[in-house]
Write a protein that holds these residues in place. Sequence first.
Motif, PDB file in Angstrom:
ATOM      1  N   THR A  39       0.841  -1.197   0.000  1.00 11.25           N
ATOM      2  CA  THR A  39       0.000   0.000   0.000  1.00 11.25           C
ATOM      3  C   THR A  39       0.880   1.253   0.000  1.00 11.25           C
ATOM      4  OG1 THR A  39      -1.774  -1.123   1.184  1.00 11.25           O
ATOM      5  CG2 THR A  39      -1.764   1.275   1.275  1.00 11.25           C
ATOM      6  N   ARG A  40       1.953   1.210   0.769  1.00  8.54           N
ATOM      7  CA  ARG A  40       2.898   2.334   0.802  1.00  8.54           C
ATOM      8  C   ARG A  40       3.491   2.567  -0.587  1.00  8.54           C
ATOM      9  NH1 ARG A  40       6.206   4.666   5.044  1.00  8.54           N
ATOM     10  NH2 ARG A  40       6.496   6.776   4.245  1.00  8.54           N
ATOM     11  N   SER A  49       6.709  11.937  -3.018  1.00  2.64           N
ATOM     12  CA  SER A  49       7.042  12.541  -1.726  1.00  2.64           C
ATOM     13  C   SER A  49       7.430  14.001  -1.890  1.00  2.64           C
ATOM     14  CB  SER A  49       8.187  11.769  -1.052  1.00  2.64           C
ATOM     15  OG  SER A  49       9.322  11.731  -1.888  1.00  2.64           O
ATOM     16  N   GLU A  50       7.226  14.540  -3.091  1.00  6.22           N
ATOM     17  CA  GLU A  50       7.595  15.928  -3.376  1.00  6.22           C
ATOM     18  C   GLU A  50       6.830  16.883  -2.473  1.00  6.22           C
ATOM     19  OE1 GLU A  50       7.639  19.053  -7.178  1.00  6.22           O
ATOM     20  OE2 GLU A  50       6.894  17.011  -7.416  1.00  6.22           O
ATOM     21  N   GLY A  51       7.552  17.750  -1.798  1.00  8.85           N
ATOM     22  CA  GLY A  51       6.920  18.712  -0.915  1.00  8.85           C
ATOM     23  C   GLY A  51       6.686  18.195   0.489  1.00  8.85           C
ATOM     24  N   GLU A  64      11.650   7.172   3.761  1.00  7.16           N
ATOM     25  CA  GLU A  64      10.741   6.150   4.288  1.00  7.16           C
ATOM     26  C   GLU A  64      10.115   5.333   3.164  1.00  7.16           C
ATOM     27  OE1 GLU A  64       8.010   8.376   6.619  1.00  7.16           O
ATOM     28  OE2 GLU A  64       9.358   8.560   8.343  1.00  7.16           O
ATOM     29  N   ASN A  65       9.741   5.992   2.086  1.00  9.53           N
ATOM     30  CA  ASN A  65       9.153   5.271   0.957  1.00  9.53           C
ATOM     31  C   ASN A  65      10.172   4.349   0.295  1.00  9.53           C
ATOM     32  OD1 ASN A  65       6.345   6.131   0.734  1.00  9.53           O
ATOM     33  ND2 ASN A  65       7.155   8.169   0.389  1.00  9.53           N
ATOM     34  N   ALA A  66      11.414   4.823   0.163  1.00  7.62           N
ATOM     35  CA  ALA A  66      12.462   3.984  -0.416  1.00  7.62           C
ATOM     36  C   ALA A  66      12.705   2.755   0.458  1.00  7.62           C
ATOM     37  CB  ALA A  66      13.752   4.789  -0.567  1.00  7.62           C
ATOM     38  N   GLU A  67      12.697   2.952   1.753  1.00  9.05           N
ATOM     39  CA  GLU A  67      12.905   1.823   2.674  1.00  9.05           C
ATOM     40  C   GLU A  67      11.781   0.801   2.554  1.00  9.05           C
ATOM     41  OE1 GLU A  67      13.214   3.885   6.351  1.00  9.05           O
ATOM     42  OE2 GLU A  67      15.383   4.258   6.163  1.00  9.05           O
ATOM     43  N   ALA A  68      10.558   1.260   2.333  1.00  2.69           N
ATOM     44  CA  ALA A  68       9.427   0.335   2.159  1.00  2.69           C
ATOM     45  C   ALA A  68       9.610  -0.509   0.903  1.00  2.69           C
ATOM     46  CB  ALA A  68       8.120   1.123   2.088  1.00  2.69           C
ATOM     47  N   ASN A 508       2.246   8.928   3.230  1.00  2.47           N
ATOM     48  CA  ASN A 508       2.822   8.503   4.505  1.00  2.47           C
ATOM     49  C   ASN A 508       2.455   7.042   4.782  1.00  2.47           C
ATOM     50  OD1 ASN A 508       0.129   8.545   5.334  1.00  2.47           O
ATOM     51  ND2 ASN A 508       0.314  10.535   6.329  1.00  2.47           N
ATOM     52  N   LYS A 509       2.773   6.558   5.980  1.00  4.70           N
ATOM     53  CA  LYS A 509       2.568   5.139   6.270  1.00  4.70           C
ATOM     54  C   LYS A 509       1.345   4.877   7.131  1.00  4.70           C
ATOM     55  CE  LYS A 509       5.733   5.302  10.242  1.00  4.70           C
ATOM     56  NZ  LYS A 509       6.975   4.774  10.832  1.00  4.70           N
TER      57      LYS A 509
END
Length: 542
Positions: A39-40, A49-51, A64-68, A508-509
């Motif tokens: 979902t992430r 994640s811009e802004g 955080e998104n890259a880590e997901a 976000n998560k």
Amino acid sequence: MAEYMEVEEDPKTVPQTAPLPGQVPNSAGGYSFAVNDFTRLRRFLVLGSEGGTYYTSEKKLGKENAEAILRLIKSGNGPEVVKEILRFSLDGRTPKQDPILFALALCARDDDPETKKAAYDALNSICRIPTHLFTFVSFAEAMSAGSGWGRAHRRAIQNWYLTKSPKSLAMAVTKYQQRDGWSHRDLLRLCHLKAEAPGLACVLKYIVKGYDECNKEFGSTDDVHIDELMSFLLAVETAKSCDERYLVQLITEKGLVREHVPSIHLNSQLVWAALLNGMPMTAMIRNLGKMSSIGLLAPRSDHLKNVCSRLRDATLLQKARIHPFNILLALKTYAQGHGDRGKLKWDVDKNITSALNEAFYLSFKFVEPTGKRFLLALDVSGSMTCPVMGSRVISCRDASAAMAMVTARVERNYELMGFSDKLVKVPIKPSMNLDEATTAISRIPMGGTDCALPMIYAKQKKLKIDVFIVYTDSETWFGKIHPTEALKNYRKATGIDAKLIVCGMASNKFSIADPNDPGMLDIVGFDSAAPEIINNFALGYF
């Protein structure tokens, strides 16, 4: 002014500042459910994640998104991640390609051989224009830590060029010449590309050595296709210094586009009129302000009628993969009568704003009304004032209003409300255009976030609701009961097995939806397939 609705809190419940089982702290000081990494991934592909968000910086959110994504790859789901990236790209579900390309580069640069192969196999389908290719290479280079171009990377870049027809490649490389510090010459040098087919060899020679050297080798042949290529390349070179009337002739006869036109001719009505005849839909929408500023789209003119007719053509919109968010962005920008940067100004024509308004709804996949009873609840709290996808003219609140209008125009049985720490009656009607609706939502006073209010209100007023749709960033913290518990209380009190759809407006998560409840669903705000997903879930198809 907003009309506040009195809502009584349910007694003896767990407040949102304390966790329910399975919840995690959100960024606002309350507790929400953590969405799973797939979902992430989907949120990131659509919203990027811009802004950043109201509570989280762009850098932290991107990390955080890259880590997901990396967690998914490490758990053996890399090929499935690539499939999801490819599906979202081909279906035109994302407003921007950069998140798609970033995620693809992560997969391509990973050590897992299956993930790497899947990513490079998908490269051609995702990088449809050179701009995408340059961005992908830029991301991949940043992730490689100076490790250089491996065999798989070189072969994938080679294939990008070799699988194009000579004519389409000539158009692509002259239209999109460089980005992010990369040019076609750079890529050809690093991937060691050689072409045996004469047409492709001709175009590659032009890229590396320029027109004069290309003409020496390919200017005198008996091959009609090579002659056609050389004629096009000569037109591109001639356009750089010819007069206005000859430029118009080249545009008409050789199919030159906006990117081939020197800046000295970009205020010419004759030039823009010639460009408009064959202008792609995306370019037309992007240049509405410019064409209006030079008087080309004058009231009652044929050019104005042509533009409006194309904007109302659902087939053209779908074929061009025009994303709803980009149309909303164009509408908001055009309606303000000036650009975000520079000094460009224009007189706003209501015919164009009306056509853009219609184009917004046409750009979503069409769905039939479900006949279900909906409560559409818009989060108008302070955190929703942050820009969506880095836009200067559209906030998360604006975006949520636009998304809700899509459902409101399809479904006949619904209530539309806004909430922060109180519930408000939203002064929006389906008859309004999008600019009016987003302006109305922006005037509602904001406060803390209590995502439970829609369900509490429906229970208190004994409303018969089949589906609650809450448009939010899920940063809820204010209320004395969690949204999931409020929904369970509503189900128990009414006997209606009501569903909850959470339309996430930030990448976000967090989510207010309980992942263990089959009657709750997370979708991504401004996913162009969102109305279809809402429709299928409301009807119980999944």
